[in-house]
Design a protein around this motif. Structure first.
Motif, short mmCIF file in Angstrom:
data_model
loop_
_atom_site.label_atom_id
_atom_site.label_comp_id
_atom_site.label_asym_id
_atom_site.label_seq_id
_atom_site.Cartn_x
_atom_site.Cartn_y
_atom_site.Cartn_z
N ASP A 171 12.73 -5.29 -51.88
CA ASP A 171 13.65 -6.05 -52.75
C ASP A 171 13.31 -7.54 -52.68
OD1 ASP A 171 15.06 -3.94 -53.77
OD2 ASP A 171 16.79 -4.18 -52.46
N CYS A 189 10.27 -8.21 -54.70
CA CYS A 189 10.60 -8.19 -56.13
C CYS A 189 11.29 -9.48 -56.55
CB CYS A 189 11.49 -6.99 -56.46
SG CYS A 189 10.66 -5.40 -56.39
N GLY A 215 9.62 -11.99 -59.14
CA GLY A 215 10.43 -12.26 -60.33
C GLY A 215 10.74 -13.74 -60.47
N LEU A 262 13.04 -8.04 -62.51
CA LEU A 262 12.69 -7.97 -61.09
C LEU A 262 13.80 -8.56 -60.21
CD1 LEU A 262 8.93 -8.91 -61.23
CD2 LEU A 262 9.84 -6.93 -60.03
N ARG A 289 16.12 -3.88 -60.55
CA ARG A 289 15.16 -4.04 -59.45
C ARG A 289 14.75 -2.72 -58.80
NH1 ARG A 289 17.79 -6.87 -55.14
NH2 ARG A 289 18.22 -8.41 -56.73
N TYR A 326 11.41 -1.18 -60.00
CA TYR A 326 10.19 -1.75 -59.43
C TYR A 326 10.03 -1.36 -57.97
CZ TYR A 326 10.19 -4.60 -63.64
OH TYR A 326 10.18 -5.02 -64.94
N ARG A 327 11.13 -1.35 -57.23
CA ARG A 327 11.07 -0.97 -55.81
C ARG A 327 10.54 0.46 -55.67
NH1 ARG A 327 16.45 -1.28 -53.72
NH2 ARG A 327 16.65 0.83 -54.45
#
Length: 136
Positions: A78, A81, A85, A103, A109, A112-113
């Motif tokens: 996180d 990200c 981002g 992101l 989020r 993406y994680r």
């Protein structure tokens, strides 16, 4: 860094600015030059504020997990990200802003994680990523 990743990075370095320039010109035609500039500055400012807020939250959550004796793996992703981002939000461009917001934003989020987790797992299975534990 593998040859495949290097080629992707070079392609992105060429393609992303061209796409951003195209979108920028389209926005100027659609809403005007000054409005486009104001929109770019506003998205950067809002993005920076979101990044600071979400970054602090991720750090606090990571500390809580570590204090509880849990590994902070997902929280670390996180944090990655939010950082990436935030960088995207500071760079000028509407496409980067959209990706950057998704992101940083906590509801998007995890997408993406999860992609990062799958990528890491795939590399670990192939043996191209190894984890070394200190002191053991």
């Amino acid at each position: 860094m593998g040859k495949g990743i290097g080629k992707w990075i070079i392609a992105l370095i060429i393609i992303v600015p061209l796409l951003e320039w195209y979108v920028f010109l389209q926005m100027i035609e659609w809403i005007g030059g000054w409005n486009t500039l104001i929109l770019l500055l506003t998205t950067s400012l809002v993005g920076i504020l979101m990044m600071r807020f979400e970054g602090r939250k991720v750090i606090e959550d990571t500390k809580q997990q570590m204090d509880a004796g849990e590994p902070p793996g997902r929280r670390m992703l996180d944090g990655l990200c939010v950082f990436v981002g935030g960088v995207m939000l500071v760079l000028p461009g509407f496409i980067l802003d959209i990706i950057g917001f998704t992101l940083v934003f906590p509801l998007t989020r995890p997408i993406y994680r999860n992609l990062l987790l799958r990528w890491i797992e795939k590399r670990m299975k192939k043996g191209s990523i190894t984890i070394h534990r200190g002191g053991q």
